[in-house]
Design an enzyme around this catalytic site. Structure first.
Site, PDB file in Angstrom:
ATOM      1  N   LYS A   1       2.380  -3.953   6.579  1.00  0.00           N
ATOM      2  CA  LYS A   1       2.780  -3.915   5.160  1.00  0.00           C
ATOM      3  C   LYS A   1       4.286  -3.730   5.030  1.00  0.00           C
ATOM      4  O   LYS A   1       4.943  -4.388   4.231  1.00  0.00           O
ATOM      5  CB  LYS A   1       2.041  -2.776   4.431  1.00  0.00           C
TER       6      LYS A   1
ATOM      7  N   TYR B   1      -1.450  -1.157  10.969  1.00  0.00           N
ATOM      8  CA  TYR B   1      -1.740  -1.676   9.617  1.00  0.00           C
ATOM      9  C   TYR B   1      -0.561  -1.395   8.686  1.00  0.00           C
ATOM     10  O   TYR B   1      -0.051  -2.299   8.003  1.00  0.00           O
ATOM     11  CB  TYR B   1      -3.019  -1.027   9.060  1.00  0.00           C
TER      12      TYR B   1
ATOM     13  N   SER C   1       0.846  -1.195   0.000  1.00  0.00           N
ATOM     14  CA  SER C   1       0.000   0.000   0.000  1.00  0.00           C
ATOM     15  C   SER C   1       0.881   1.243   0.000  1.00  0.00           C
ATOM     16  O   SER C   1       2.004   1.221   0.531  1.00  0.00           O
ATOM     17  CB  SER C   1      -0.845  -0.026   1.280  1.00  0.00           C
TER      18      SER C   1
END
Ligand code: NAD
Ligand code: UD1
Length: 335
Positions: free
Chosen positions: A153, A149, A125
């Protein structure tokens, strides 16, 4: 040619990618635990592509299930979408995010190694660029994370880099998505938000449907053209096609490849509201509110690398993104 295993294949981006893969003569096997998707999407996908698609209901962290899938199917590569993705929630339940996102990737990579399948495309992302202010963002921009989050990643990107450094026969593509929106032209698949949407476009659609009274515009004092936040919205079908190009590329080169998938265009919150109004022919009321903590003024891609190396170029503009979003959400809300 073997099949592509799609983890999280019944979710938003996975389901659109499956359609694009079938349009390009690939076949897939899906694993999804239905945590954030509905089993009926499997049937809908079979209708859209007009083929039977193998689906295993279960968790990527279940090693025995992965072994069964690799034994029962001739798999040549994996696209790994499965994971949890809500920034706010990741701050409330970080351990679940680390467990699901990171542990599932480890179990998957171990199973791939066991069955000598070394081709993987990973859903990263633009969040890995953290608070970087230098737009457009190039793949070489400094990496950082500001929430659990984002850290999952970033850590998974690190795991994949370490794996490749230890054995360069792996074929790995890390795709950093900007802001996927819209839905497949059929109006049959799209994103089904659970509860109050966090993201701008699904929220606007709920205002359009009369479910919420107005859009809360999070700040109009940023250093942008109209003071509201600027993002790189990309049609989910364009994004999905990027995965086909990445899988094609990995069949030709060994390596660890990293690409931004965005359009390179930045649109403000007010631009998006206007585009949605035009697409839906409805008025969208909005109110200016405080900034949302953690947001940055502007984030958009430099898409040059994906264009030069994959031939990736987004086809759809902002109005078509909004038309397709509305066609799908209208279909859910106004039955
Ligand atoms: P989604 O929630 O719609 O799809 C994820 C799918 O994975 C769901 O169907 C869910 O049921 C499944 N899943 C979750 N954990 C699982 C597990 N342990 N085992 C099996 N299935 C599991 O999300 P999406 O928008 O399609 O996102 C796909 C990927 O892309 C995610 O990794 C996400 O972090 C990443 N991503 C998404 C966006 C975005 O804006 N949607 C942006 C950047 C990156
Ligand atoms: C968010 C996540 C990002 C994630 C992405 C896709 C944060 C800080 N970032 O990105 O990590 O990869 O979603 O899931 O949560 N906005 C409003 N009103 C709203 C909602 C949003 O004004 O009700 C504004 C935001 O301030 C921002 C823009 O709209 O300027 C886009 O927001 P959003 O759709 O949530 O995406 P991101 O914040 O870019």
């Amino acid at each position: 040619m073997g099949k592509i295993l799609i983890t999280g294949g019944l979710g938003y981006i996975g389901s659109h990618t499956i359609v694009e893969l079938y349009n390009n003569k690939y076949e897939v096997v899906i694993i999804d635990n239905l945590y954030n998707s509905k089993e009926e999407v499997h049937k809908t996908l079979e209708t859209i592509v007009n083929k039977k698609i193998s689906f295993y209901k279960g968790d990527v962290r279940d090693k025995e299930l992965l072994r069964k899938i690799f034994k029962e199917n001739n798999i040549s590569g994996v696209i790994h979408f499965a994971g949890l993705k809500a920034v706010g929630e990741s701050c409330e339940i970080p351990l679940e995010y680390y467990n699901n996102n990171i542990y599932s990737t480890l179990v998957l990579l171990e199973a791939m190694k066991e069955y000598n399948v070394k081709r993987i495309v990973f859903s990263s992302s633009a969040t890995v660029y953290g608070l970087c202010k230098e737009v457009p963002l190039k793949e070489t921009a400094p990496l950082d994370a500001t929430n659990p989050y984002g850290r999952t990643k970033l850590y998974i990107e690190g795991i994949l880099k370490d794996l490749y450094a230890s054995d360069n026969s792996w074929e790995i593509a890390i795709l950093r998505y900007f802001n996927p929106v819209g839905a497949h032209k059929s109006g049959l698949i799209g994103e089904r938000p659970n509860g109050i949407p966090n993201n701008l476009v699904p929220y606007i659609a709920e205002v359009a449907a009369g479910i919420r009274p107005y859009v809360r515009v999070f700040g109009n004092d940023y250093d942008t053209k109209d003071g509201t936040g600027v993002r790189d919205y990309i049609h989910v079908s364009d994004l999905a096609y990027g995965h086909v190009l990445a899988i094609d590329k990995l069949s030709k080169v060994h390596g660890l490849l990293i690409y931004n998938l965005g359009t390179g265009n930045g649109y403000s919150v007010l631009d998006v509201i206007k585009a949605f109004e035009k697409a839906s022919n409805l008025e969208i009321p909005y109110k200016i509110c405080d900034r949302r903590p953690g947001d940055i003024a502007a984030s958009y891609a430099d898409p040059t690398k994906a264009y030069n190396e994959l031939g990736f170029k987004a086809k759809y503009g902002i109005e078509e993104m909004m038309e397709d979003q509305w066609r799908f959400q209208e279909h859910i809300y106004i039955k």
